[in-house]
Design a protein around this motif. Structure first.
Motif, PDB file in Angstrom:
ATOM      1  N   ALA A  47       0.823  -1.203   0.000  1.00 30.34           N
ATOM      2  CA  ALA A  47       0.000   0.000   0.000  1.00 30.34           C
ATOM      3  C   ALA A  47       0.859   1.255   0.000  1.00 30.34           C
ATOM      4  O   ALA A  47       0.508   2.247  -0.625  1.00 30.34           O
ATOM      5  N   PHE A  48       1.979   1.224   0.710  1.00 30.59           N
ATOM      6  CA  PHE A  48       2.834   2.397   0.841  1.00 30.59           C
ATOM      7  C   PHE A  48       4.271   2.024   0.496  1.00 30.59           C
ATOM      8  O   PHE A  48       4.720   0.935   0.825  1.00 30.59           O
ATOM      9  N   ALA A  53       2.741   1.197   7.464  1.00 30.29           N
ATOM     10  CA  ALA A  53       1.308   1.436   7.649  1.00 30.29           C
ATOM     11  C   ALA A  53       1.122   1.909   9.082  1.00 30.29           C
ATOM     12  O   ALA A  53       1.723   1.368  10.013  1.00 30.29           O
ATOM     13  N   HIS A  54       0.327   2.939   9.284  1.00 31.26           N
ATOM     14  CA  HIS A  54       0.188   3.547  10.612  1.00 31.26           C
ATOM     15  C   HIS A  54      -1.173   3.259  11.251  1.00 31.26           C
ATOM     16  O   HIS A  54      -1.276   3.067  12.446  1.00 31.26           O
ATOM     17  N   CYS A  55      -2.222   3.246  10.438  1.00 31.50           N
ATOM     18  CA  CYS A  55      -3.572   3.041  10.961  1.00 31.50           C
ATOM     19  C   CYS A  55      -4.358   2.238   9.923  1.00 31.50           C
ATOM     20  O   CYS A  55      -4.208   2.460   8.725  1.00 31.50           O
ATOM     21  N   ALA A  88      -6.633   2.389   5.029  1.00 29.99           N
ATOM     22  CA  ALA A  88      -5.283   2.400   5.581  1.00 29.99           C
ATOM     23  C   ALA A  88      -4.633   3.762   5.389  1.00 29.99           C
ATOM     24  O   ALA A  88      -4.876   4.439   4.388  1.00 29.99           O
ATOM     25  N   SER A  89      -3.800   4.140   6.366  1.00 30.80           N
ATOM     26  CA  SER A  89      -3.006   5.358   6.230  1.00 30.80           C
ATOM     27  C   SER A  89      -1.567   5.025   6.576  1.00 30.80           C
ATOM     28  O   SER A  89      -1.287   4.093   7.333  1.00 30.80           O
ATOM     29  N   GLY A  90      -0.649   5.806   6.004  1.00 30.46           N
ATOM     30  CA  GLY A  90       0.773   5.598   6.242  1.00 30.46           C
ATOM     31  C   GLY A  90       1.278   6.433   7.405  1.00 30.46           C
ATOM     32  O   GLY A  90       0.586   7.314   7.920  1.00 30.46           O
ATOM     33  N   ARG A  91       2.488   6.149   7.801  1.00 28.05           N
ATOM     34  CA  ARG A  91       3.099   6.849   8.936  1.00 28.05           C
ATOM     35  C   ARG A  91       3.454   8.290   8.600  1.00 28.05           C
ATOM     36  O   ARG A  91       3.327   9.170   9.433  1.00 28.05           O
TER      37      ARG A  91
END
Length: 139
Positions: A47-48, A53-55, A88-91
């Motif tokens: 994904a990133f 991946a953060h959340c 999903a969100s990244g750091r």
């Protein structure tokens, strides 16, 4: 059963009354969907790039919003149910990715649905990297 993960698990989410699945994010920027009954990975995808991946979240009980009915018109049919989504969100990035989770003939797939670009906060990258002791400003 032990499921090996390259890197480390950075976040996880499961729905309390939803599907028997857990979503995890990894330090390599991947998102995985694990079937808890079968105890196996049913889908995974990068994904990133260059960030963890953060959340992560799952939603299987969403319903599309219904438009109001103009006066004198018949009520429309019930709104269709939205399919299962993985968010999903990244750091480091301010991008939020939304995936459709679909059961295909060859297994469960996570297909990109959309990306939400949130505005970047000034100083957020430095604060996330730990370079400064000051907190990122809130707006």
């Amino acid at each position: 059963k032990i499921i090996p993960v390259a890197g480390s698990v950075t976040c996880a989410h499961t729905e309390p009354r939803g599907l028997p699945r857990i979503a995890i994010g990894t330090s390599n920027g991947e998102v995985w969907l694990i079937d808890t009954r079968a105890q196996e990975v049913v889908s995974q995808r990068p994904a990133f790039t260059d960030e963890a991946a953060h959340c992560i979240a799952l939603s299987s009980d969403g319903v599309y919003a219904q438009r109001p009915t103009p006066p004198g018109m018949m009520d429309p049919p019930p709104a269709p149910r939205a399919g299962t989504k993985l968010i999903a969100s990244g750091r480091l990035s301010s991008r939020i990715l939304v995936f459709d989770v679909r059961k295909e003939a060859y297994g469960v797939q996570m297909k990109p649905a959309c990306a939400i670009q949130a505005p970047e906060l000034e100083g957020a990258t430095a604060a996330a990297d730990g370079d400064t002791e000051e907190e990122a400003p809130l707006r």
